[in-house]
Design an enzyme around this catalytic site. Sequence first.
Site, PDB file in Angstrom:
ATOM      1  CG  ASP A  62      38.485 -16.140  -8.982  1.00  0.00           C
ATOM      2  OD1 ASP A  62      39.382 -16.270  -9.838  1.00  0.00           O
ATOM      3  OD2 ASP A  62      38.701 -16.015  -7.760  1.00  0.00           O
TER       4      ASP A  62
HETATM    5  N1  URA Z   1      41.262 -12.222  -6.292  1.00  0.00           N
HETATM    6  C1  URA Z   1      40.536 -13.357  -6.250  1.00  0.00           C
HETATM    7  O1  URA Z   1      40.729 -14.181  -5.378  1.00  0.00           O
HETATM    8  N2  URA Z   1      39.600 -13.545  -7.197  1.00  0.00           N
HETATM    9  C2  URA Z   1      39.319 -12.645  -8.161  1.00  0.00           C
HETATM   10  O2  URA Z   1      38.431 -12.867  -8.976  1.00  0.00           O
HETATM   11  C3  URA Z   1      40.074 -11.462  -8.190  1.00  0.00           C
HETATM   12  C4  URA Z   1      41.046 -11.267  -7.254  1.00  0.00           C
END
Ligand code: URA
Length: 247
Positions: A107
């Site tokens: 993310d």
């Molecule tokens: N899980 C999440 O919630 N976000 C990420 O970036 C990676 C794994």
Amino acid sequence: MGEKMRLDKLVASQLYDVSRADVKKLCLKKKISVNGKLMARSDAKVDTDDEIIVDGRKIEYKKHIYIMLNKPAGVVCSTKEGDSMTVLDLVPDDLMREGLFPAGRLDKDTEGFVLLTDDGALSHTMLSPKSHVQKTYFVRLEKPWQPDYENIFASGMTIRPERAGAESEKCLPAQFIGSNENDCECTVKICEGKYHQIKRMFAEIGNKVVYLKRVAIGEMPLDGDLQPGECLEILHKDVENLLAVKR
Ligand code: URA
């Protein structure tokens, strides 16, 4: 013996700033040599093991490239240019290649290990839950973790849909390790990469992720000396070990 390939194709695949048309021009200007011989034609067949020098730059042929990036928050795991900086904007010129992409997404607000490569087959293997390549995350939570988290994660949680109209999703068993030093910190290991997976897993049990960082992929930890935004080339054999796959 390496692989036989056209000179222009080989050079353009290895030097991001040199196109096939440029190779033709450089040949005409007598700026390319192969094993010490100046090349007049850009369509000549050469061997990937040949010593190729392009305007003073020696080509170290690699079929694919693998880069460990320590992604900072605020950067998106995308190859498309938009409003935000992308992971490709952080790749230095000497490691840049046509077709480079992030093998798995983090993310925008997540930090840590992103593997960048132009090897589609390897990326597919790494991302497939069937390969059981664990991704390890350091997590900071809003509220203290509870002793039952370990069993809940290990049992394979069902998480609510990521958006209205979508279905609930069943997760593969995951590993939860609470920190003994800080009751709001923990490590989580998962073998898959559902959308916002870690955040949704904690939301499901009434907690909230306030900081997330990927610290390892398979057996390979994020290099501790790599500063946020920095890249490090990793060798093909190390990536194979990381995946523990024989191809
Ligand atoms: N899980 C999440 O919630 N976000 C990420 O970036 C990676 C794994």
